[in-house]
Design a protein around this motif. Sequence first.
Motif, PDB file in Angstrom:
ATOM      1  N   UNK A  83     -12.106 -10.167  -0.884  1.00 18.15           N
ATOM      2  CA  UNK A  83     -11.916  -8.861  -0.268  1.00 18.15           C
ATOM      3  C   UNK A  83     -12.625  -7.814  -1.127  1.00 18.15           C
ATOM      4  N   UNK A  84     -13.096  -6.763  -0.484  1.00 14.25           N
ATOM      5  CA  UNK A  84     -13.775  -5.674  -1.186  1.00 14.25           C
ATOM      6  C   UNK A  84     -12.808  -4.518  -1.374  1.00 14.25           C
ATOM      7  N   UNK A  85     -12.860  -3.902  -2.527  1.00 11.89           N
ATOM      8  CA  UNK A  85     -11.981  -2.775  -2.782  1.00 11.89           C
ATOM      9  C   UNK A  85     -12.080  -2.335  -4.221  1.00 11.89           C
ATOM     10  N   UNK A  86     -11.379  -1.281  -4.544  1.00 14.99           N
ATOM     11  CA  UNK A  86     -11.371  -0.721  -5.892  1.00 14.99           C
ATOM     12  C   UNK A  86     -10.188  -1.269  -6.675  1.00 14.99           C
ATOM     13  N   UNK A  87     -10.417  -1.601  -7.925  1.00 17.71           N
ATOM     14  CA  UNK A  87      -9.344  -2.145  -8.759  1.00 17.71           C
ATOM     15  C   UNK A  87      -8.278  -1.099  -9.062  1.00 17.71           C
ATOM     16  N   UNK A  88      -8.603   0.175  -8.900  1.00 26.20           N
ATOM     17  CA  UNK A  88      -7.631   1.240  -9.148  1.00 26.20           C
ATOM     18  C   UNK A  88      -6.817   1.606  -7.910  1.00 26.20           C
ATOM     19  N   UNK A  89      -7.110   0.984  -6.781  1.00 25.71           N
ATOM     20  CA  UNK A  89      -6.387   1.261  -5.531  1.00 25.71           C
ATOM     21  C   UNK A  89      -6.406  -0.002  -4.687  1.00 25.71           C
ATOM     22  N   UNK A  90      -5.600  -0.967  -5.047  1.00 24.34           N
ATOM     23  CA  UNK A  90      -5.659  -2.291  -4.432  1.00 24.34           C
ATOM     24  C   UNK A  90      -5.243  -2.233  -2.963  1.00 24.34           C
ATOM     25  N   UNK A  91      -6.062  -2.810  -2.075  1.00 22.90           N
ATOM     26  CA  UNK A  91      -5.739  -2.797  -0.641  1.00 22.90           C
ATOM     27  C   UNK A  91      -4.771  -3.919  -0.274  1.00 22.90           C
TER      28      UNK A  91
END
Length: 254
Positions: A83-91
């Motif tokens: 999955x794609x996403x930011x480590x500071x705002x986990x989806x």
Amino acid sequence: MTVSNDHKSPFAGLQHWYRSPLGRRVAQLEGLCVRRLLSTSFGYYLLQIGLTELWWEALATCRIRHQVLLTSAPANRSAGLTIAGAETDLPLAADSIDAVLLPHTLDFTTDPRRVLCEVERVLIPEGRVIVVGFNAVSFWGLWHLALGSQQQMPWCGRFRTAAQIESWLESAGFVVEVCEHLLFCPPLRQVYGAGCSPLEALGQRLWPFFGGVYVIRAVKRVATLTPLKPAWSRRCPVLPGTAVRPTTRGNDHG
């Protein structure tokens, strides 16, 4: 931190370094340690944040059923869920993950404490997190001071001590279970061969906190609430001893 090009991601740069001769040796030693610390973990979902295919071989024997990779760069593997996403705002939903692996994630993220808070949020109670990082107090830390300004991998990352990471984990709601150190040899390609084994064994025995890499396992503890007794259940105060005892109506008093 989602990006479209690999060169914009620090994790992609670190991934490239892991393909070098020294990087492959480091990945081998780190993978053995992570595999051992994960051997007692069970569940349905393990989340890895940052690095990609080099770690999946180390996780092949993991007893957690599904392994999920969260990355901002394309992953070069055909199996598993990415999955794609930011480590500071986990989806991800809260209390949905059994274990999280952070392979040098805190060394290259912009907000490491926010990452730990997000990890605590998505982990189930008693879920585990494993943090792998470069140790600032080591030969590797000296190389970091000398070469970090040149923006070379992995020296351009933010090296910290295991004690600092443990403090952050405790502040985020974790209890540290294990902390191991490895890579006691200087970070030279020619050193990390058969000749480095005696120095590794000596370092584990004599100066275990000066290894180039620390690996920490911590567990998410959820405090149990102690119910308070309602006010009405408390005992009434005893009447003072001078209170007059009631008498029966119609009785004579002498």
